[in-house]
Design a protein around this motif. Sequence first.
Motif, PDB file in Angstrom:
ATOM      1  N   THR A  71       0.835  -1.203   0.000  1.00 39.00           N
ATOM      2  CA  THR A  71       0.000   0.000   0.000  1.00 39.00           C
ATOM      3  C   THR A  71       0.869   1.252   0.000  1.00 39.00           C
ATOM      4  OG1 THR A  71      -0.124   0.175   2.419  1.00 39.00           O
ATOM      5  CG2 THR A  71      -1.762  -1.236   1.327  1.00 39.00           C
ATOM      6  N   VAL A  72       0.315   2.320  -0.572  1.00 34.00           N
ATOM      7  CA  VAL A  72       0.937   3.645  -0.518  1.00 34.00           C
ATOM      8  C   VAL A  72      -0.178   4.674  -0.393  1.00 34.00           C
ATOM      9  CG1 VAL A  72       2.972   3.020  -1.882  1.00 34.00           C
ATOM     10  CG2 VAL A  72       0.925   3.910  -3.039  1.00 34.00           C
ATOM     11  N   ALA A  73       0.183   5.929  -0.137  1.00 39.34           N
ATOM     12  CA  ALA A  73      -0.789   7.021  -0.067  1.00 39.34           C
ATOM     13  C   ALA A  73      -1.074   7.516  -1.481  1.00 39.34           C
ATOM     14  CB  ALA A  73      -0.258   8.152   0.797  1.00 39.34           C
ATOM     15  N   THR A  74      -2.339   7.518  -1.879  1.00 38.24           N
ATOM     16  CA  THR A  74      -2.715   7.879  -3.249  1.00 38.24           C
ATOM     17  C   THR A  74      -2.207   9.258  -3.642  1.00 38.24           C
ATOM     18  OG1 THR A  74      -4.700   6.509  -3.121  1.00 38.24           O
ATOM     19  CG2 THR A  74      -4.673   8.256  -4.783  1.00 38.24           C
ATOM     20  N   GLY A  83     -11.677   7.360  -1.975  1.00 35.95           N
ATOM     21  CA  GLY A  83     -12.175   7.871  -0.706  1.00 35.95           C
ATOM     22  C   GLY A  83     -11.312   7.539   0.485  1.00 35.95           C
ATOM     23  N   THR A  84     -10.311   6.677   0.302  1.00 33.20           N
ATOM     24  CA  THR A  84      -9.491   6.231   1.434  1.00 33.20           C
ATOM     25  C   THR A  84      -8.084   6.817   1.425  1.00 33.20           C
ATOM     26  OG1 THR A  84      -8.584   4.303   0.281  1.00 33.20           O
ATOM     27  CG2 THR A  84     -10.715   4.026   1.380  1.00 33.20           C
ATOM     28  N   ASP A  85      -7.646   7.354   0.283  1.00 32.29           N
ATOM     29  CA  ASP A  85      -6.260   7.791   0.076  1.00 32.29           C
ATOM     30  C   ASP A  85      -5.291   6.611   0.148  1.00 32.29           C
ATOM     31  OD1 ASP A  85      -4.415   9.802  -0.606  1.00 32.29           O
ATOM     32  OD2 ASP A  85      -3.742   9.948   1.469  1.00 32.29           O
ATOM     33  N   ILE A  86      -5.784   5.411  -0.117  1.00 36.47           N
ATOM     34  CA  ILE A  86      -4.929   4.221  -0.170  1.00 36.47           C
ATOM     35  C   ILE A  86      -4.864   3.743  -1.616  1.00 36.47           C
ATOM     36  CG2 ILE A  86      -4.546   1.851   0.610  1.00 36.47           C
ATOM     37  CD1 ILE A  86      -6.299   2.501   3.057  1.00 36.47           C
TER      38      ILE A  86
END
Length: 514
Positions: free
Chosen positions: A340-343, A372-375
Amino acid sequence: MSTYTVLKFSPSKSSSGSAPRPPQRAIQPSPEKLSVPCTTVIVPQNHAGTTTEAGSPVKKKRAGKDKPVLGKNIGSDNFPNTSSNGQIDAKFEVQLGQLSQDFMKSLAVSKRVELSYSLVENGRPTLPPHNGFSELLGLFPTTFAADVVPPFVIIRVRTLPPKPWPFTVGGLPLWLTVDESADYFDRGRIGKGQKKLEYIDLQRREEFSVNILKEAITVFQDLHVKIRDIMWSPGFWRITVPDYTDLEVLPSFIARQVCFYKFLSEDPNTDPPALRSKVPQGVEYDDTFYALTPNALLRPGIMVSSSIRYETRDGKVEDTFKTTTSGILVVDRHGQPFITVATHGFEDDGLVYHPNPKKGSVIGKIVDRLLGTDISIVKLNPGLRYTNETFGTEDNPDGIKMSDISPCYPPHLRAYDAITMNNPFSGSCEGVVLGLGAMFPEEGERGYVLHQWYILENVDGTVDGSCGSPILDCDGQVVGLFRFKKENSPHCFGVSAMELRTLGYEICGGVREF
């Protein structure tokens, strides 16, 4: 004046012998250098001989897998990476309120101060017992007032002592100030409308839950008020509403907890940009190219970056890129591994560099953005290896193995629970949960996304690049992924890691080769 015994504990060192250990960071980030490791325990003189088998005078309780640990809210034995139950390295007697060099030296190296009582019980703030304020008033030599104003304990002094200061006192985050009346947490305005959900008693009987949160959200949907976020912290709700919303229609209480409101213009909430390539002078981050280190094994807490963007400023073309931090190793429903990373840390091309496009190379590409999650979900390049294990630290050479995704609600996670984060911007740091709730995204079809509110130690340091970092609880479980720190505020947000599970991803143990 009562006499107290002061015990100073340093973190226990690892005793794993020759067992393999994760590496420590090649570059220690500046905020980590400011972190102090010890715990100061203050107990009445006649209680100082009462100790547990671990050596700490603090009452223990069972948590997690029936494992005895220090109380979640005041000890640090619940951290896999730090402990106050090691050898006592200082023991002396003081009369609180009188200047003592030994006492001040102990506070100067202590992250936590544990009193003869806790200011937190079962995730709820409590007041000191009768005459208990004397312990708070006696911590610093120029103190003139002390207040327990959840979610903080505020100690007011004539002169601020030299930093560093303790991060928590009695389990609550500490705010030291010379101001005679200021509060550290702007709750906003109290609603003037009807009381709602009175059959739910969050004040005394019932534990906060996702179901209660859903019912609270429904209250605003029925009122046709489009809220941006809603947080519950024991004793109150705080909700952000559109400008000019009539306070007369907004509930004054929900589930017997007072409701405070902030307007959007008063509390701008941008998903702030990831840290740009230019960093403040004198601040060190860990931009090591770990993919080229011997026996290269990537892990949460390495620097990742976007592609270069060319921008024209003052007639000059500048090349910039955004830097964030890697998240956790997950698998999808088919068992395929991803990280995972921050979108918001990446460009539309989805390319993920490590550590950055000038010093490193592309290590993967975004294959899914969880709206909507920034993932975002990243497939790493073939041949790369990744593990859900943090870097070791000086206090904890063994690092932390991330065991699972933790539910983001009590009893799994409570307000004032301690959390940890380890990334190339903050280094290894500790924090405290301030509240639980949800945010309402502008994109995607999700009605709301579960979030947590935190405060982190050394929050004055730059943590913007920490976006995407896993937030861990006392058992090494992932409770959230760091999103951002509020501008001009110590408060930080994390999206609940449970959102990954909801969208079909699970945490992955061991080492995975792509």
